[in-house]
Design a protein around this motif. Structure first.
Motif, mmCIF file in Angstrom:
data_model
loop_
_atom_site.group_PDB
_atom_site.id
_atom_site.type_symbol
_atom_site.label_atom_id
_atom_site.label_comp_id
_atom_site.label_asym_id
_atom_site.label_seq_id
_atom_site.Cartn_x
_atom_site.Cartn_y
_atom_site.Cartn_z
ATOM 1 N N GLN A 30 -36.583 21.159 39.455
ATOM 2 C CA GLN A 30 -36.291 22.075 38.356
ATOM 3 C C GLN A 30 -37.234 23.277 38.372
ATOM 4 O O GLN A 30 -36.798 24.420 38.208
ATOM 5 N N LYS A 111 -37.129 16.080 28.771
ATOM 6 C CA LYS A 111 -35.939 15.467 29.384
ATOM 7 C C LYS A 111 -34.891 16.553 29.613
ATOM 8 O O LYS A 111 -34.335 17.104 28.660
ATOM 9 N N ASN A 112 -34.636 16.867 30.878
ATOM 10 C CA ASN A 112 -33.661 17.878 31.287
ATOM 11 C C ASN A 112 -33.947 19.280 30.738
ATOM 12 O O ASN A 112 -33.051 20.120 30.704
ATOM 13 N N HIS A 113 -35.166 19.507 30.289
ATOM 14 C CA HIS A 113 -35.582 20.815 29.785
ATOM 15 C C HIS A 113 -37.020 21.082 30.211
ATOM 16 O O HIS A 113 -37.809 20.151 30.357
ATOM 17 N N ILE A 138 -37.058 28.538 27.314
ATOM 18 C CA ILE A 138 -36.681 27.142 27.531
ATOM 19 C C ILE A 138 -35.539 27.126 28.546
ATOM 20 O O ILE A 138 -34.550 27.842 28.387
ATOM 21 N N GLY A 140 -32.754 24.598 30.381
ATOM 22 C CA GLY A 140 -32.092 23.306 30.350
ATOM 23 C C GLY A 140 -31.348 23.098 31.651
ATOM 24 O O GLY A 140 -30.955 24.059 32.315
ATOM 25 N N THR A 142 -28.243 20.768 33.734
ATOM 26 C CA THR A 142 -27.086 19.882 33.735
ATOM 27 C C THR A 142 -26.659 19.697 35.185
ATOM 28 O O THR A 142 -26.522 20.689 35.915
ATOM 29 N N SER A 147 -28.641 25.250 33.227
ATOM 30 C CA SER A 147 -27.468 25.382 32.353
ATOM 31 C C SER A 147 -27.807 26.040 31.009
ATOM 32 O O SER A 147 -26.918 26.345 30.239
ATOM 33 N N LEU A 148 -29.092 26.254 30.763
ATOM 34 C CA LEU A 148 -29.523 26.913 29.527
ATOM 35 C C LEU A 148 -30.761 27.742 29.837
ATOM 36 O O LEU A 148 -31.695 27.270 30.494
ATOM 37 N N LYS A 150 -33.037 29.970 27.254
ATOM 38 C CA LYS A 150 -33.187 30.399 25.856
ATOM 39 C C LYS A 150 -34.533 31.108 25.710
ATOM 40 O O LYS A 150 -35.589 30.477 25.713
#
Length: 153
Positions: A30, A111-113, A138, A140, A142, A147-148, A150
């Motif tokens: 990530q 978690k996933n972020h 932030i 995120g 997926t 996928s995010l 922010k």
């Protein structure tokens, strides 16, 4: 025959487990994606960048990516975000030089972020990177992709 079926089912389960693991993206994966995102965003921000640079940046993200910037009230899908990039490109908003560079300063993994403290900066003639103000975003994930995004500044 019964043993062959059992061995086949076990093998299929192992292959399925390995396929699942191969699609997972741990914190190292990530963070590598985030660094690639910032490098691609730096390239988009350069004077004489192109639509191909924008598409290369967006290719790093999930098809259902959301870009949200709280302060500017931006809430984009991949398609609307691409259109916003192109509008900025066409109006000449991207004027950075190769000395401009964003860098990750700190990370907090969830978690996933991942919460990222980052900064824009300029590489000085002596090679030192001079950051500007720290910013918070932030990310995120997926299915192993961003996928995010922010922005919280």
């Amino acid at each position: 025959m019964k043993y062959i079926l059992i061995i086949g089912l076990i093998f299929a389960g192992l292959v399925s487990s390995k396929a699942t693991l191969a699609s997972d993206c741990d914190s190292t994966c990530q963070l590598a994606q985030i660094n690639s995102y910032f490098s691609a965003l730096d390239k988009v921000s350069l004077k004489n960048s192109t639509i191909n640079d924008i598409d290369s940046l967006l290719a790093l993200t999930h098809d259902d990516v959301k870009y949200i910037h709280v302060e500017y009230e931006a809430n984009f899908t991949k398609d609307t975000w691409r259109k916003a990039f192109i509008r900025n490109l066409e109006r000449g908003a991207y004027q950075n030089s190769s000395e401009n560079e964003m860098r990750v300063i700190n990370t907090i993994f969830g978690k996933n972020h991942i919460a990222i403290e980052y900064s824009h900066g300029v590489i000085q003639p002596n090679g030192a990177w001079q950051p500007t103000e720290p910013l918070l975003v932030i990310f995120g994930f997926t299915n192993g992709k961003i996928s995010l995004i922010k922005e919280l500044w």
